[in-house]
Design a protein around this motif. Structure first.
Motif, short mmCIF file in Angstrom:
data_model
loop_
_atom_site.label_atom_id
_atom_site.label_comp_id
_atom_site.label_asym_id
_atom_site.label_seq_id
_atom_site.Cartn_x
_atom_site.Cartn_y
_atom_site.Cartn_z
N ARG A 47 -39.40 2.84 -18.14
CA ARG A 47 -40.82 2.57 -18.08
C ARG A 47 -41.54 3.81 -17.54
NH1 ARG A 47 -39.53 -1.08 -20.76
NH2 ARG A 47 -39.98 -3.32 -20.56
N SER A 48 -42.54 4.27 -18.25
CA SER A 48 -43.40 5.38 -17.80
C SER A 48 -42.59 6.60 -17.39
CB SER A 48 -44.28 4.92 -16.64
OG SER A 48 -45.07 3.81 -17.02
N GLY A 49 -41.59 6.95 -18.17
CA GLY A 49 -40.80 8.13 -17.89
C GLY A 49 -39.82 7.98 -16.75
N GLU A 50 -39.59 6.75 -16.28
CA GLU A 50 -38.64 6.52 -15.18
C GLU A 50 -37.59 5.51 -15.62
OE1 GLU A 50 -40.44 5.43 -11.53
OE2 GLU A 50 -41.91 7.05 -11.56
N TYR A 51 -36.41 5.61 -14.99
CA TYR A 51 -35.34 4.64 -15.19
C TYR A 51 -35.38 3.67 -14.01
CZ TYR A 51 -33.09 7.15 -19.04
OH TYR A 51 -32.79 7.72 -20.25
N LEU A 52 -35.64 2.42 -14.30
CA LEU A 52 -35.73 1.38 -13.27
C LEU A 52 -34.49 0.48 -13.37
CD1 LEU A 52 -39.48 0.45 -13.84
CD2 LEU A 52 -38.52 2.22 -12.32
N HIS A 53 -34.27 -0.29 -12.31
CA HIS A 53 -33.08 -1.15 -12.29
C HIS A 53 -33.42 -2.56 -11.82
CE1 HIS A 53 -29.12 -2.65 -12.03
NE2 HIS A 53 -28.97 -2.51 -10.73
N PRO A 54 -34.10 -3.33 -12.66
CA PRO A 54 -34.32 -4.73 -12.29
C PRO A 54 -33.03 -5.52 -12.35
CG PRO A 54 -35.11 -4.31 -14.51
CD PRO A 54 -34.69 -2.99 -13.96
N LYS A 55 -32.85 -6.43 -11.42
CA LYS A 55 -31.61 -7.23 -11.36
C LYS A 55 -31.74 -8.41 -12.31
CE LYS A 55 -29.80 -4.95 -7.76
NZ LYS A 55 -28.46 -4.36 -7.68
N LEU A 56 -31.64 -8.12 -13.61
CA LEU A 56 -31.83 -9.12 -14.64
C LEU A 56 -30.80 -8.95 -15.73
CD1 LEU A 56 -35.69 -8.66 -15.18
CD2 LEU A 56 -34.62 -10.53 -13.90
N THR A 57 -30.40 -10.05 -16.36
CA THR A 57 -29.73 -9.94 -17.64
C THR A 57 -30.80 -9.71 -18.70
OG1 THR A 57 -29.89 -12.30 -18.14
CG2 THR A 57 -27.96 -11.57 -16.89
N PHE A 58 -30.36 -9.33 -19.91
CA PHE A 58 -31.37 -9.14 -20.95
C PHE A 58 -32.01 -10.47 -21.31
CE2 PHE A 58 -33.61 -7.90 -24.67
CZ PHE A 58 -33.87 -6.56 -24.48
N ARG A 59 -31.27 -11.55 -21.22
CA ARG A 59 -31.84 -12.86 -21.51
C ARG A 59 -32.96 -13.18 -20.53
NH1 ARG A 59 -29.50 -16.70 -24.64
NH2 ARG A 59 -27.40 -15.84 -24.35
N GLN A 60 -32.76 -12.84 -19.26
CA GLN A 60 -33.80 -13.07 -18.26
C GLN A 60 -35.00 -12.16 -18.50
OE1 GLN A 60 -31.16 -12.35 -14.93
NE2 GLN A 60 -31.26 -14.50 -14.29
N LEU A 61 -34.74 -10.92 -18.91
CA LEU A 61 -35.84 -10.02 -19.22
C LEU A 61 -36.68 -10.58 -20.37
CD1 LEU A 61 -37.21 -7.21 -18.80
CD2 LEU A 61 -35.68 -6.35 -20.59
N MET A 62 -36.04 -11.11 -21.38
CA MET A 62 -36.78 -11.71 -22.49
C MET A 62 -37.65 -12.87 -22.02
SD MET A 62 -34.41 -11.90 -25.90
CE MET A 62 -35.62 -13.01 -26.65
N LYS A 63 -37.10 -13.67 -21.11
CA LYS A 63 -37.81 -14.86 -20.65
C LYS A 63 -38.93 -14.53 -19.67
CE LYS A 63 -36.97 -19.33 -18.38
NZ LYS A 63 -35.93 -20.20 -17.75
N GLU A 64 -38.65 -13.58 -18.75
CA GLU A 64 -39.57 -13.34 -17.64
C GLU A 64 -40.40 -12.07 -17.80
OE1 GLU A 64 -37.09 -13.19 -14.16
OE2 GLU A 64 -35.97 -15.00 -14.74
N GLY A 65 -39.94 -11.12 -18.62
CA GLY A 65 -40.57 -9.82 -18.63
C GLY A 65 -40.29 -9.08 -17.33
N PHE A 66 -40.94 -7.93 -17.16
CA PHE A 66 -40.77 -7.17 -15.93
C PHE A 66 -42.09 -6.51 -15.57
CE2 PHE A 66 -39.65 -3.20 -13.65
CZ PHE A 66 -39.05 -3.78 -12.54
N GLU A 67 -42.57 -6.84 -14.38
CA GLU A 67 -43.83 -6.31 -13.87
C GLU A 67 -44.96 -6.48 -14.89
OE1 GLU A 67 -43.12 -2.31 -12.54
OE2 GLU A 67 -42.11 -3.00 -10.70
N GLY A 68 -44.99 -7.68 -15.46
CA GLY A 68 -46.07 -8.03 -16.37
C GLY A 68 -45.91 -7.53 -17.80
N GLN A 69 -44.82 -6.82 -18.08
CA GLN A 69 -44.59 -6.31 -19.43
C GLN A 69 -43.45 -7.08 -20.09
OE1 GLN A 69 -44.28 -2.05 -19.96
NE2 GLN A 69 -45.39 -1.66 -18.06
N PRO A 70 -43.63 -7.47 -21.35
CA PRO A 70 -42.56 -8.19 -22.04
C PRO A 70 -41.44 -7.24 -22.46
CG PRO A 70 -44.36 -7.77 -23.55
CD PRO A 70 -44.83 -7.30 -22.19
#
Length: 446
Positions: free
Chosen positions: A272-295
């Motif tokens: 995101r925005s030229g940075e590598y972030l590490h949210p503690k999510l599976t991809f399934r959770q990312l699909m469901k919840e998004g991250f910091e307001g972004q799908p």
């Protein structure tokens, strides 16, 4: 695998069906099926066993710049101010693994001999650049001395985040990143049924390939009791993203089965925005919840697929991942082996009948035997070297029907199978004669 920090704007993911469609979009008419090779190798100073750092007049960075200048490559940097981390020349890329392993990601070709010739050209140029710096390239599957703590890290942002996140998943994750080298081959498919047959066949025959290419028996200066310790390392990297899918052996593999498996693997990073972030999510959770307001979007999915490491991997191609790094001739033979098995319909059928249909548990036991004993292992009363020899013979017959000019590229592998000796046996014998790591590295210089 993306090289840079930036990523293109991509469409949000609206359904699992959209992820399945990524694989459907990769289908190609059979007349367009090609193959590609990847060949990693270690870089060491001549006459020494110390790892080579990126920095310095004889470092990995200097090697990349010299190879780039001599070979007419474009230098690639993550940003204009960043160090050089890759070279690009047409569809050919030379890149770095985390510990400075030099990798050629070759161009797609219709024949194994073309892919092999490209790798030979690359090696000739890379060896010349290395020689000028007092360096040598070494073809082994695992560093025969040292530990991850001794190894340098290459200045690639992706590796910085993986250095932090992947060890959370497995005890030997850093060993995989810093201590291993491999050879890989990639293939196309026509439709879902064709993809399923090819992927399942590669999975079922993978232990025979592991035994044929087992070339990493020395670890920290002594025999490890594994003919392919490199393959053993993968067992403790991340069980959620490595190994074999149960669907390979249950008759249920499909595009969707691979997607469902991938969805439950944890994210290693999110760009995101030229940075590598590490949210503690599976991809399934990312699909469901998004991250910091972004799908989640399709760029995230492409990144995620590149961080999955099963023995056979799907992206836009089928990647065969189980071989240790060996000589250039053996790497060329890898391309010929699977071209003959996968692209000839009769060979595909013969390959499907070569081994009994094993359960996942029995297959894992066979895989363990192959990486531990190499071609000296057995499946019940069947010697692995004989089964591997028949696999190579099936591939040879396939090539004779497809393209006889590719048959000579397979011959080094046929000789290994006939000998009953995995490449690592020669490594063990060389170690017994002279256990000095620097002598071993020089013996197996490419």
């Amino acid at each position: 695998m993306s090289l840079d920090l930036k990523r293109a704007v991509a469409a949000p993911i609206t359904s699992i069906d959209a992820l399945v469609d990524v694989f459907r979009a990769a289908e190609k008419p059979r007349a367009e099926h090609r193959l590609g090779l990847e060949h990693e190798k270690f870089v060491y100073p001549k006459g020494a066993a110390r790892p080579v750092p990126y920095e310095g007049p004889a470092g990995i960075g200097a090697l990349l710049e010299k190879l780039g200048a001599q070979g007419g490559y474009a230098l690639f940097r993550e940003t204009p101010e960043s160090p050089v981390i890759a070279l690009q020349r047409g569809t050919e890329t030379v890149s770095l693994e985390p510990g400075g392993q030099l990798e050629l990601s070759g161009s797609p070709f219709f024949t194994a001999r073309e892919a092999h010739a490209e790798n030979l050209r690359h090696l000739s140029q890379a060896k010349a650049a290395a020689e000028a710096l007092g360096l040598q390239l070494v073809g082994m599957g695992y560093r025969p001395s040292g530990t991850p703590a001794d190894m340098p890290w290459m200045p690639k942002t992706r590796y910085k985040v993986m250095r932090r996140t992947l060890p959370e998943r497995g005890r030997l994750a850093l060993n995989m990143m810093l201590m291993t080298s491999t050879g890989q081959a990639s293939y196309d498919w026509a439709d879902e049924a064709d993809c399923v047959r090819k992927t399942v066949l590669v999975a079922r025959l993978a232990p025979l390939m592991v035994a044929l290419y087992a070339n990493s028996p020395i670890v920290e200066g002594k025999p490890s009791e594994w003919m392919s310790f490199r393959n053993r390392v993968w067992e403790e990297v991340d069980p959620a993203r490595c190994g074999y899918l149960p669907a390979f052996f249950e008759g249920s593999f499909s595009y969707r089965a691979y997607v469902e498996w991938a969805l439950d693997a944890p994210l290693l990073f999110l760009r995101r925005s030229g940075e590598y972030l590490h949210p503690k999510l599976t991809f399934r959770q990312l699909m469901k919840e998004g991250f910091e307001g972004q799908p989640a979007d399709m760029g995230d999915w492409t990144d995620h697929l590149s961080t999955l490491f099963p023995e056979v991997r799907l992206k836009k191609v089928i990647e065969v991942r189980g071989a240790d790094c060996c000589s250039a001739e053996m790497t060329g033979a890898l391309g010929a082996l699977w071209r003959g098995l996968l692209y000839d319909s009769t060979a595909l059928e013969e390959g499907e009948r070569l081994l009994p249909k094993l359960s996942l548990a029995d297959h894992l036991a066979l895989h363990d035997t192959a990486r531990r004993k190499g071609l000296a292992g057995k499946l019940g009363q069947h010697e692995l070297h004989r089964l591997a020899g028949e696999m190579v013979a099936i591939a040879r017959r396939g090539l004779e029907r497809l393209d006889p000019q590719d048959v000579p590229v397979l011959e080094p592998l046929a000789r290994v199978a006939a000998s009953g000796r995995s490449p690592g046996q020669a490594v063990l014998e060389a170690w017994e004669k002279d256990p000095r790591p620097e002598a071993l590295l020089s013996r197996f210089a490419l």
